[in-house]
Each structure stands twice: as structure tokens, then as C-alpha cells.
Design a protein around this motif. Structure first.
Motif, short mmCIF file in Angstrom:
data_model
loop_
_atom_site.label_atom_id
_atom_site.label_comp_id
_atom_site.label_asym_id
_atom_site.label_seq_id
_atom_site.Cartn_x
_atom_site.Cartn_y
_atom_site.Cartn_z
N GLY A 65 -5.67 17.41 -32.71
CA GLY A 65 -5.43 18.45 -31.73
C GLY A 65 -6.26 18.27 -30.47
N VAL A 66 -7.53 17.99 -30.63
CA VAL A 66 -8.42 17.78 -29.47
C VAL A 66 -7.94 16.60 -28.64
N LEU A 67 -7.62 15.49 -29.30
CA LEU A 67 -7.17 14.29 -28.57
C LEU A 67 -5.87 14.56 -27.82
N ILE A 68 -4.95 15.25 -28.46
CA ILE A 68 -3.66 15.52 -27.83
C ILE A 68 -3.81 16.51 -26.68
N ILE A 69 -4.58 17.55 -26.88
CA ILE A 69 -4.78 18.55 -25.81
C ILE A 69 -5.38 17.88 -24.56
N TRP A 70 -6.40 17.11 -24.76
CA TRP A 70 -7.07 16.47 -23.63
C TRP A 70 -6.27 15.30 -23.06
N GLY A 71 -5.35 14.77 -23.84
CA GLY A 71 -4.66 13.57 -23.40
C GLY A 71 -5.60 12.39 -23.41
N LEU A 72 -6.50 12.39 -24.37
CA LEU A 72 -7.48 11.32 -24.55
C LEU A 72 -7.07 10.49 -25.76
N PHE A 73 -6.84 9.20 -25.56
CA PHE A 73 -6.28 8.37 -26.62
C PHE A 73 -5.03 9.05 -27.17
N THR A 74 -4.16 9.44 -26.25
CA THR A 74 -2.99 10.24 -26.59
C THR A 74 -2.14 9.58 -27.67
N ARG A 75 -1.86 8.30 -27.51
CA ARG A 75 -1.02 7.59 -28.50
C ARG A 75 -1.65 7.68 -29.89
N GLN A 76 -2.94 7.41 -29.99
CA GLN A 76 -3.61 7.45 -31.28
C GLN A 76 -3.63 8.88 -31.85
N LEU A 78 -1.44 11.23 -31.26
CA LEU A 78 -0.07 11.52 -31.71
C LEU A 78 0.25 10.80 -33.02
N LEU A 79 -0.19 9.56 -33.13
CA LEU A 79 0.05 8.83 -34.38
C LEU A 79 -0.69 9.48 -35.55
N LEU A 80 -1.91 9.95 -35.31
CA LEU A 80 -2.64 10.68 -36.34
C LEU A 80 -1.89 11.95 -36.70
N ALA A 81 -1.41 12.68 -35.71
CA ALA A 81 -0.65 13.91 -35.97
C ALA A 81 0.62 13.61 -36.76
N GLY A 82 1.27 12.51 -36.44
CA GLY A 82 2.46 12.11 -37.19
C GLY A 82 2.14 11.78 -38.64
N LEU A 83 1.06 11.06 -38.84
CA LEU A 83 0.64 10.72 -40.20
C LEU A 83 0.30 11.99 -40.99
N ILE A 84 -0.41 12.90 -40.37
CA ILE A 84 -0.74 14.18 -41.01
C ILE A 84 0.55 14.90 -41.40
N SER A 85 1.48 14.97 -40.47
CA SER A 85 2.74 15.67 -40.72
C SER A 85 3.52 15.04 -41.86
N LEU A 86 3.57 13.72 -41.89
CA LEU A 86 4.29 13.03 -42.96
C LEU A 86 3.66 13.28 -44.32
N THR A 87 2.33 13.28 -44.39
CA THR A 87 1.68 13.55 -45.67
C THR A 87 1.92 15.00 -46.09
N LEU A 88 1.94 15.91 -45.12
CA LEU A 88 2.22 17.32 -45.45
C LEU A 88 3.66 17.48 -45.93
N ILE A 89 4.59 16.76 -45.33
CA ILE A 89 5.98 16.81 -45.77
C ILE A 89 6.08 16.32 -47.21
N PHE A 90 5.40 15.23 -47.52
CA PHE A 90 5.40 14.72 -48.89
C PHE A 90 4.87 15.79 -49.84
N GLY A 91 3.74 16.36 -49.52
CA GLY A 91 3.15 17.38 -50.39
C GLY A 91 4.03 18.61 -50.53
N THR A 92 4.64 19.01 -49.43
CA THR A 92 5.53 20.18 -49.45
C THR A 92 6.72 19.95 -50.37
N THR A 93 7.27 18.74 -50.32
CA THR A 93 8.42 18.46 -51.19
C THR A 93 8.00 18.34 -52.65
N VAL A 94 6.81 17.82 -52.89
CA VAL A 94 6.31 17.67 -54.26
C VAL A 94 6.18 19.04 -54.94
#
Length: 131
Positions: A65-76, A78-94
Motif C-alpha cells: 500500500g505504501v509503495l503504491i500510494i507514493w508511486g515508489l517502486f510502483t511496479r514492484q 503492484l506485483l506484491l499486491a498481485g501476489l497477495i491477492s492471488l494467495t488470498l484468492i487461493f485461501g478464499t476458495t480453499v
């Protein structure tokens, strides 16, 4: 110019979501961990995986969240946020928590759109650093 502002608006929205999720959980990590372990108690995932993840998740959400808000290492960020979201989706479906799935899919969609339109990330610390 409007595309740059639209990008900023979307980046701030998803960044604030991750930031807020992490921020409210950080002061109560043990309680959050206990809640998550309880949620997964009837799943096939062992506590040995759930417990460490439950402590890492709020920290990762906060950092993304901090990285995305500031636009600091934005790509990284966002990729971290995507990874978090994918793991949450896996857990949610489990645990068959289908009510939580749409929100998580929306997070992935935001992240994907932002990654695909990264050149519009002009109002960001990344742009200041590149100068």
C-alpha cells in the motif's frame, strides 16, 4: 493528461485499500492470526502454513500500500499486491468463502490494469527518481 490523472486516481484507490488492510491489522497481529487460523481450521492447510502467513500478510499489505500510494517502486508494489491477492484468492476458495471472492478479483483487476498502463504513472516518486 487526463489519463495520467485517471492512473493516479486508480493507483491511490488500490494503494489505500492495501494500506488500510495492513494498517488496521498491524496493531492486533496476534488476534488477526488467531482469527485466520480459526477460519482455516477445517481446511486441508496446516497451521504451520497459516500461522506464518497470517503474520506476514498485514505487513505485506501495508508495504504494498505504501509503495503504491507514493508511486515508489510502483511496479514492484503492484506485483506484491498481485501476489497477495492471488494467495488470498487461493485461501478464499480453499475455505469456500465465496462472498469474499469478488472483492479479491476486483483487487487483481485494478493491479493488472495499473501494470498494463504503467507509462501513465507520471504523478509518482518513481518519476522524480528517474530525473
Amino acid at each position: 493528461m487526463d489519463k495520467n490523472w485517471a492512473y493516479l486516481l486508480c493507483r491511490l484507490a488500490i494503494g489505500l485499500s492495501f494500506f488500510g488492510h495492513g494498517l488496521v491489522r498491524l496493531p492486533k497481529l496476534t488476534g488477526f492470526s488467531n482469527w485466520m487460523v480459526d477460519q482455516f481450521s477445517k481446511s486441508f492447510l496446516p497451521d504451520a502454513l497459516v500461522v506464518p502467513f497470517s503474520y506476514i500478510l498485514p505487513i505485506a499489505e501495508f508495504i504494498a500500500g505504501v509503495l503504491i500510494i507514493w508511486g515508489l517502486f510502483t511496479r514492484q508494489g503492484l506485483l506484491l499486491a498481485g501476489l497477495i491477492s492471488l494467495t488470498l484468492i487461493f485461501g478464499t476458495t480453499v475455505i469456500e468463502n465465496w462472498d469474499a471472492l469478488p472483492s479479491q478479483l476486483i483487487h487483481v483487476a485494478f493491479v493488472a490494469v495499473l501494470l498494463a498502463h504503467l507509462p501513465y504513472n507520471t504523478y509518482a516518486v518513481d518519476k522524480i527518481i528517474k530525473k
